[in-house]
Write an enzyme that holds these catalytic residues in place. Structure first.
Site, PDB file in Angstrom:
ATOM      1  N   TYR A 182       0.829  -1.069  -0.001  1.00  0.00           N
ATOM      2  CA  TYR A 182      -0.103  -0.085   0.102  1.00  0.00           C
ATOM      3  C   TYR A 182       0.703   1.385   0.017  1.00  0.00           C
ATOM      4  O   TYR A 182       2.108   1.223  -0.060  1.00  0.00           O
ATOM      5  CB  TYR A 182      -1.049  -0.184   1.262  1.00  0.00           C
ATOM      6  CG  TYR A 182      -2.011  -1.214   1.047  1.00  0.00           C
ATOM      7  CD1 TYR A 182      -2.668  -1.320  -0.201  1.00  0.00           C
ATOM      8  CD2 TYR A 182      -1.877  -2.284   1.682  1.00  0.00           C
ATOM      9  CE1 TYR A 182      -3.568  -2.249  -0.375  1.00  0.00           C
ATOM     10  CE2 TYR A 182      -2.885  -3.552   1.454  1.00  0.00           C
ATOM     11  CZ  TYR A 182      -3.562  -3.443   0.347  1.00  0.00           C
ATOM     12  OH  TYR A 182      -4.277  -4.663   0.059  1.00  0.00           O
ATOM     13  N   ARG A 323      -5.587 -15.523   9.783  1.00  0.00           N
ATOM     14  CA  ARG A 323      -6.536 -16.635   9.386  1.00  0.00           C
ATOM     15  C   ARG A 323      -7.202 -17.360  10.684  1.00  0.00           C
ATOM     16  O   ARG A 323      -8.395 -17.881  10.721  1.00  0.00           O
ATOM     17  CB  ARG A 323      -6.059 -17.435   8.407  1.00  0.00           C
ATOM     18  CG  ARG A 323      -6.103 -16.604   7.150  1.00  0.00           C
ATOM     19  CD  ARG A 323      -4.749 -17.465   6.027  1.00  0.00           C
ATOM     20  NE  ARG A 323      -3.684 -17.279   6.467  1.00  0.00           N
ATOM     21  CZ  ARG A 323      -2.455 -17.911   5.896  1.00  0.00           C
ATOM     22  NH1 ARG A 323      -2.877 -18.804   4.774  1.00  0.00           N
ATOM     23  NH2 ARG A 323      -1.407 -17.904   6.489  1.00  0.00           N
TER      24      ARG A 323
HETATM   25  C1  LIG Z   1      -9.035 -11.990   5.190  1.00  0.00           C
HETATM   26  C2  LIG Z   1      -7.456 -11.344   5.434  1.00  0.00           C
HETATM   27  C3  LIG Z   1      -7.376  -9.943   5.346  1.00  0.00           C
HETATM   28  C4  LIG Z   1      -6.295  -9.060   5.440  1.00  0.00           C
HETATM   29  N1  LIG Z   1      -6.287  -7.775   5.812  1.00  0.00           N
HETATM   30  C5  LIG Z   1      -5.097  -7.237   6.145  1.00  0.00           C
HETATM   31  C6  LIG Z   1      -5.480  -5.771   6.571  1.00  0.00           C
HETATM   32  O1  LIG Z   1      -6.313  -5.399   6.603  1.00  0.00           O
HETATM   33  N2  LIG Z   1      -3.933  -5.457   6.975  1.00  0.00           N
HETATM   34  C7  LIG Z   1      -2.920  -5.752   7.182  1.00  0.00           C
HETATM   35  O2  LIG Z   1      -1.986  -5.228   7.565  1.00  0.00           O
HETATM   36  N3  LIG Z   1      -2.862  -7.245   6.549  1.00  0.00           N
HETATM   37  C8  LIG Z   1      -3.896  -7.835   6.430  1.00  0.00           C
HETATM   38  N4  LIG Z   1      -4.122  -9.298   6.479  1.00  0.00           N
HETATM   39  C9  LIG Z   1      -2.870 -10.036   6.386  1.00  0.00           C
HETATM   40  C10 LIG Z   1      -2.749 -10.405   7.883  1.00  0.00           C
HETATM   41  O3  LIG Z   1      -2.782  -9.692   9.190  1.00  0.00           O
HETATM   42  C11 LIG Z   1      -1.650 -11.621   8.108  1.00  0.00           C
HETATM   43  O4  LIG Z   1      -0.359 -10.908   8.253  1.00  0.00           O
HETATM   44  C12 LIG Z   1      -1.635 -12.738   7.200  1.00  0.00           C
HETATM   45  O5  LIG Z   1      -2.926 -13.369   7.308  1.00  0.00           O
HETATM   46  C13 LIG Z   1      -0.615 -13.702   7.832  1.00  0.00           C
HETATM   47  O6  LIG Z   1      -1.177 -14.172   8.943  1.00  0.00           O
HETATM   48  P1  LIG Z   1      -1.733 -15.484   9.467  1.00  0.00           P
HETATM   49  O7  LIG Z   1      -0.919 -17.047   8.783  1.00  0.00           O
HETATM   50  O8  LIG Z   1      -1.920 -15.799  10.781  1.00  0.00           O
HETATM   51  O9  LIG Z   1      -3.156 -15.684   8.704  1.00  0.00           O
HETATM   52  C14 LIG Z   1      -5.158  -9.833   5.803  1.00  0.00           C
HETATM   53  C15 LIG Z   1      -5.243 -11.280   5.848  1.00  0.00           C
HETATM   54  C16 LIG Z   1      -6.192 -11.904   5.415  1.00  0.00           C
HETATM   55  C17 LIG Z   1      -6.430 -13.526   5.516  1.00  0.00           C
END
Ligand SMILES: Cc1cc2nc3c(=O)[nH]c(=O)nc-3n(C[C@H](O)[C@H](O)[C@H](O)COP(=O)(O)O)c2cc1C
Length: 372
Positions: A182, A323
């Site tokens: 971004y 997630r």
């Molecule tokens: C549905 C979804 C929406 C996300 N929205 C954002 C967001 O708004 N801002 C951000 O920094 N990362 C966002 N991410 C990234 C997550 O914060 C995180 O870094 C990523 O899912 C990896 O972590 P995890 O393996 O625990 O899911 C998003 C990820 C997912 C799956």
């Protein structure tokens, strides 16, 4: 119960005593109401996840220009501030802590989402690959308009006003979103920033915008209530840099001088919202631990075991789950009991109704599990 997990121990984050070291990662869910205003369903979603030591909200646009997707909430109108109060009130009534993630998407937008159909703005007029998600479906990204040097202070000011609005909405602090391709990330990387002014060229120049935004945020909140999120290995949204290690070593060392609430690092094994092979460039929290003096949150691909190990090896202080938190509103309790986890449903991540949002089941009170 294996309550001796380090994940479940309290943590002092500035003035706040977090009840555990589990953070709900920022998660865009595209379920704001008309005017990109948070609604009661969103408050219910956050209330269900108040078991986290710290909740970081979904990315929230600081201005109408900062919008890049349908139905993401903002923090630039009086109605949005009121809407967010539903969420901060319920989190505080339930003994939680919540920071708001502040966002400007830059080139990851589309004229149909911009005020007066304008071109999205960016450091340089370079279109990312892929499609924008608009109200009429996916449409190819357009070539953005490069910001004039004299326009940048106005965006820094938008961040400052948004930070004030976050405070008015009752948050405990803010996180500056400088990750995942971004606007601030677009300025950091030399693949997207070809500017010749004081915001382009050298690493120091490319980092200037972020540092100015951090200063603006601190002018409202004080340093201990401001965090910064970085994705040093991020290639999501066409991010690339000729020397990411030099870039992020500089940025992280520079951030030391602010004495922030925390630095939030997305680990190399995740790109955006998807698991990938670690690219081996070594830009993990373990590396940044040696050059950053404050609290570090590690995010990306964590489960109970990797989160616990990361804390025990002292590579980070807090672990963010994305997630897994979508699908398991009672994640800390499940970790404590070593209980099975609900699987997540990717088809309901972005947009929709209660389904896949506030209907993931909690553990049943009388179930028993073999604690590890
Ligand atoms: C549905 C979804 C929406 C996300 N929205 C954002 C967001 O708004 N801002 C951000 O920094 N990362 C966002 N991410 C990234 C997550 O914060 C995180 O870094 C990523 O899912 C990896 O972590 P995890 O393996 O625990 O899911 C998003 C990820 C997912 C799956």
């Amino acid at each position: 119960m294996s309550n001796d997990l380090k994940l479940l121990q309290p943590y002092q984050l500035g003035a706040y005593t977090l009840k555990n070291r589990i953070v709900m990662a920022p998660l865009t869910r595209n379920r704001a109401a008309t005017g990109n205003v948070p609604q009661p369903m969103n408050a219910e979603y956050y209330k269900q996840r108040v078991s986290a030591g710290l909740i970081i909200t979904e990315a929230t646009q600081i201005s109408a220009q900062g919008l890049g997707y349908p139905n993401t909430p903002g923090i630039h109108s009086p109605e949005q501030i009121e809407g967010w109060k539903l969420i901060t009130n319920t989190v505080h009534e339930n003994n939680g802590h919540i920071f708001q993630q502040l966002w400007h998407v830059g080139r990851i937008s589309h004229p149909s989402l911009q005020p007066n159909g304008a071109l999205p703005v960016a450091p340089s007029a370079i279109a990312p690959e892929g499609n924008a998600l608009t109200y009429s479906g996916a449409q190819p990204f357009v070539t953005p308009r490069a910001l004039e040097t004299q326009e940048i202070p106005a965006i820094v000011e938008d961040y400052r006003i948004a930070a004030q609005n976050s405070m008015a909405a009752g948050f405990d602090g803010i996180e500056i979103h400088s990750a995942n391709g971004y606007l601030l990330d677009q300025f950091l990387h030399d693949g997207s920033n070809k500017r010749a002014d004081r915001y382009g060229g050298s690493i120091e120049n490319r980092a200037r915008f972020l540092m100015e935004v951090v200063e603006a945020a601190i002018s409202v909140w004080g340093s201990k209530r401001v965090g910064v999120r970085l994705s040093p290995s991020g290639k999501f949204a066409s991010m690339h840099d000729s020397d990411p290690k030099a870039l992020y070593s500089y940025v992280v060392k520079e951030l030391n001088r602010f004495n922030l609430a925390y630095l939030h690092i997305v680990e190399p094994r995740v790109q955006g919202n998807t698991d990938v092979e670690d690219d081996g460039t070594g830009l993990s929290t373990q590396y940044f631990r040696s050059i950053y003096s404050g609290t570090i949150i590690s995010a990306g691909g964590h489960n109970r075991e990797t989160g616990e190990k990361t804390l025990l090896y002292d590579s980070a202080d807090l672990i963010a789950y994305g997630r897994l938190y979508i699908a398991n509103p009672d994640l800390p309790q499940r970790f404590a009991l070593n209980a099975p986890l609900n699987p997540y449903d990717r088809s309901t991540f972005y947009g929709g109704t209660e389904k896949g949002y506030i209907d993931y089941p909690f553990l049943e009170a009388n179930q028993s599990y073999q604690a590890a």
